[in-house]
Write an enzyme that holds these catalytic residues in place. Structure first.
Site, PDB file in Angstrom:
ATOM      1  N   ARG A  49       0.823  -1.111  -0.130  1.00 49.62           N
ATOM      2  CA  ARG A  49       0.324  -0.025   0.058  1.00 49.62           C
ATOM      3  C   ARG A  49       0.871   1.399  -0.004  1.00 49.62           C
ATOM      4  O   ARG A  49       0.484   2.118  -0.783  1.00 49.62           O
ATOM      5  CB  ARG A  49      -1.104   0.024   1.317  1.00 49.62           C
ATOM      6  CG  ARG A  49      -1.857   1.248   1.323  1.00 49.62           C
ATOM      7  CD  ARG A  49      -2.942   1.421   2.192  1.00 49.62           C
ATOM      8  NE  ARG A  49      -2.985   0.606   3.305  1.00 49.62           N
ATOM      9  CZ  ARG A  49      -2.051   0.862   4.421  1.00 49.62           C
ATOM     10  NH1 ARG A  49      -1.399   1.821   4.501  1.00 49.62           N
ATOM     11  NH2 ARG A  49      -2.230  -0.203   5.527  1.00 49.62           N
ATOM     12  N   TYR A 102     -16.487  17.679 -15.060  1.00 50.77           N
ATOM     13  CA  TYR A 102     -16.850  16.109 -15.521  1.00 50.77           C
ATOM     14  C   TYR A 102     -17.977  15.901 -14.507  1.00 50.77           C
ATOM     15  O   TYR A 102     -17.922  16.126 -13.218  1.00 50.77           O
ATOM     16  CB  TYR A 102     -15.313  15.451 -15.385  1.00 50.77           C
ATOM     17  CG  TYR A 102     -15.721  14.129 -15.067  1.00 50.77           C
ATOM     18  CD1 TYR A 102     -16.205  13.149 -16.510  1.00 50.77           C
ATOM     19  CD2 TYR A 102     -15.531  13.320 -14.070  1.00 50.77           C
ATOM     20  CE1 TYR A 102     -16.377  11.821 -16.153  1.00 50.77           C
ATOM     21  CE2 TYR A 102     -15.816  11.868 -13.881  1.00 50.77           C
ATOM     22  CZ  TYR A 102     -16.364  11.282 -15.075  1.00 50.77           C
ATOM     23  OH  TYR A 102     -16.364   9.820 -14.814  1.00 50.77           O
ATOM     24  N   ASP A 174      -7.204  19.269 -14.002  1.00 54.77           N
ATOM     25  CA  ASP A 174      -7.412  18.045 -14.597  1.00 54.77           C
ATOM     26  C   ASP A 174      -7.100  18.049 -15.816  1.00 54.77           C
ATOM     27  O   ASP A 174      -7.823  18.554 -16.679  1.00 54.77           O
ATOM     28  CB  ASP A 174      -8.830  17.708 -14.464  1.00 54.77           C
ATOM     29  CG  ASP A 174      -9.387  16.238 -14.652  1.00 54.77           C
ATOM     30  OD1 ASP A 174      -8.814  15.986 -15.679  1.00 54.77           O
ATOM     31  OD2 ASP A 174     -10.396  15.950 -14.182  1.00 54.77           O
ATOM     32  N   LYS A 199      -8.045   7.157 -19.347  1.00 57.14           N
ATOM     33  CA  LYS A 199      -8.434   7.498 -20.550  1.00 57.14           C
ATOM     34  C   LYS A 199      -7.275   7.568 -21.651  1.00 57.14           C
ATOM     35  O   LYS A 199      -6.838   6.686 -21.891  1.00 57.14           O
ATOM     36  CB  LYS A 199      -8.982   9.324 -20.118  1.00 57.14           C
ATOM     37  CG  LYS A 199     -10.024   9.193 -19.243  1.00 57.14           C
ATOM     38  CD  LYS A 199     -11.124   8.420 -19.363  1.00 57.14           C
ATOM     39  CE  LYS A 199     -12.308   8.281 -18.591  1.00 57.14           C
ATOM     40  NZ  LYS A 199     -12.716   9.497 -17.650  1.00 57.14           N
TER      41      LYS A 199
HETATM   42  C1  LIG Z   1     -13.029   9.757 -16.345  1.00 58.14           C
HETATM   43  C2  LIG Z   1     -12.783  11.187 -15.845  1.00 58.14           C
HETATM   44  C3  LIG Z   1     -12.693  11.497 -14.476  1.00 58.14           C
HETATM   45  C4  LIG Z   1     -12.616  10.496 -13.339  1.00 58.14           C
HETATM   46  O1  LIG Z   1     -11.680   9.240 -13.674  1.00 58.14           O
HETATM   47  P1  LIG Z   1     -12.112   7.870 -13.410  1.00 58.14           P
HETATM   48  O2  LIG Z   1     -11.040   7.141 -13.659  1.00 58.14           O
HETATM   49  O3  LIG Z   1     -13.264   7.315 -14.153  1.00 58.14           O
HETATM   50  O4  LIG Z   1     -12.467   7.783 -11.696  1.00 58.14           O
HETATM   51  C5  LIG Z   1     -12.092  12.667 -13.894  1.00 58.14           C
HETATM   52  N1  LIG Z   1     -12.145  13.834 -14.765  1.00 58.14           N
HETATM   53  C6  LIG Z   1     -12.204  13.747 -16.267  1.00 58.14           C
HETATM   54  C7  LIG Z   1     -12.038  14.782 -17.097  1.00 58.14           C
HETATM   55  C8  LIG Z   1     -12.731  12.237 -16.757  1.00 58.14           C
HETATM   56  O5  LIG Z   1     -13.132  12.315 -18.096  1.00 58.14           O
END
Ligand SMILES: *Cc1c(COP(=O)(O)O)cnc(C)c1O
Length: 379
Positions: A49, A102, A174, A199
């Protein structure tokens, strides 16, 4: 000598395995490590962890490609966000968030962190004066997404970093939609970068993960402490898949951008499309800022369909090569209706999206096949 992006993505944190010479960091499927006498750690590892060698390789590579000093890998993007916010905020603090954030990020603020005592306020990030006017004495974070999801809005990272720092707040970006190949927020003044590595970084729709990269060692330490204390870490197999994705990020992103540019051109000329949202288009309101802070304009394209919600849903249902599904950033093209799918939870909130909106994650297939599929789906 500073190494180039592709070199860092392939080599940073990824020296050949000292035991076998394996050129790829192995999947260390292990929870604990033999100590040579009490406290005698062989390589600093004691429990997975806290740290695991496969995860360390990914974390070092992520820090390098974002130009930060500390990278941390999490079980998901939202796990990374939750850890970050609880590490840097206290109950009673206030956070400014994008008014088209998001959906999952919005839900984290509205349904989870507000109950913990964290106030949030959606603001239009493209309007720097509006953001400055919304700052309160207790504002601790300005949370930026650029480009935004699903409206592809653009925020000026440098300008917002000054607003945040004047107020004694942190600027968090982000960077999921752009990926570190197209945009490096830490170099523009951000304090922390957040990723859903699910992504573009992972890039193959086969793993869920998240990351934080900090600009300073001090903040990196604090985040690492909370990563261990809260425990939402990336497992070794997930870390390995994500690292494998990162190695080809640059070549994939260039192809995503090439294809998205062609798709945006086709949509722009189509009589059934009333608006195309793509920051690469000169008429996009954020085009100039995007051109200043991004290498290229990304693989996400949204558009509005004449005929309203039913027409937009019908386009999604008719698409064949564009797979109907949530998520984004993989090699395969995806299509979705944000109002009923990814952003359904924002219905009735200030973040509700237009009902005639369709979002595309343009993949890296043969572009003519993608254009043909969109043409038939539009009818
Ligand atoms: C998908 C996404 C998230 C969240 O991520 P997860 O891996 O699904 O928890 C946060 N910000 C953006 C812009 C996203 O597209």
């Amino acid at each position: 000598m500073t190494e180039g992006f592709e070199t860092l993505a392939i080599h940073a944190g990824q020296d050949a395995d000292p035991t076998t010479g394996a050129v790829v960091p192995p999947i260390y499927a292990v929870s604990t490590y033999k100590q040579d006498g009490v406290g005698g750690l062989r390589a600093g590892y004691e429990y997975s962890r806290s740290a695991n060698p496969t995860r360390t390789a990914l974390e070092e590579a992520l820090a390098a490609v974002e130009g930060g000093v500390r990278g941390l890998a999490f079980a998901s993007g939202l796990a990374a966000e939750d850890t970050l916010l609880r590490a840097v905020c206290r109950p009673g603090d206030h956070v400014l968030i994008p008014n088209d954030a998001y959906g999952g990020t919005y839900r984290l603020f509205a349904r989870v962190l507000e109950a913990w005592g964290l106030a949030y306020q959606p603001v239009p990030l493209h309007d720097v004066d509006a953001v400055r006017a919304a700052v309160r004495p207790e504002t601790r974070v300005i949370w930026v997404e650029t480009p935004t999801n699903p409206l592809l809005g653009i925020a000026d990272i440098t300008a917002l970093a000054s607003v945040a720092h004047e107020a004694g707040a942190l600027l968090v970006v982000d960077n999921t939609f752009a990926s570190p190949y197209l945009q490096q927020p830490l170099g523009l003044g951000a304090d922390v970068v957040v990723h859903s590595t699910t992504k573009y970084v992972g890039g193959h729709s086969d793993v869920v993960g998240g990351a934080l990269v900090a600009r300073s060692a001090e903040l990196g330490e604090r985040l690492a402490y909370h990563q261990n204390a809260m425990g939402a870490v990336a497992g070794p197999f997930d870390a390995w898949l994500t690292l494998r994705g990162l190695k080809t990020l640059a070549v994939r992103m260039d192809k995503h951008c090439d294809n998205a540019e062609r798709v945006a051109e086709l949509l722009l000329a189509h009589p059934k499309v009333t608006q195309v949202l793509y920051p690469g288009l000169p008429r996009h309101p954020g085009h100039e800022v995007a051109a200043k802070q991004m290498r290229r304009f990304g693989g996400m394209v949204s558009f509005r369909v004449a005929g309203g919600e039913e027409a937009a849903v019908a386009v999604c249902n008719r698409a064949k090569l564009f797979t109907l599904g949530e998520s984004l950033g993989g090699v395969e093209s995806l299509i979705e209706h944000p109002g009923r799918m990814t952003h359904a939870s924002a219905a009735g909130s200030p973040l509700e999206v237009p009902a005639d909106l369709v979002r595309l994650s343009v993949g890296i297939e043969t572009v003519d096949d993608l254009l043909a599929d969109l043409t038939q789906a539009l009818g």
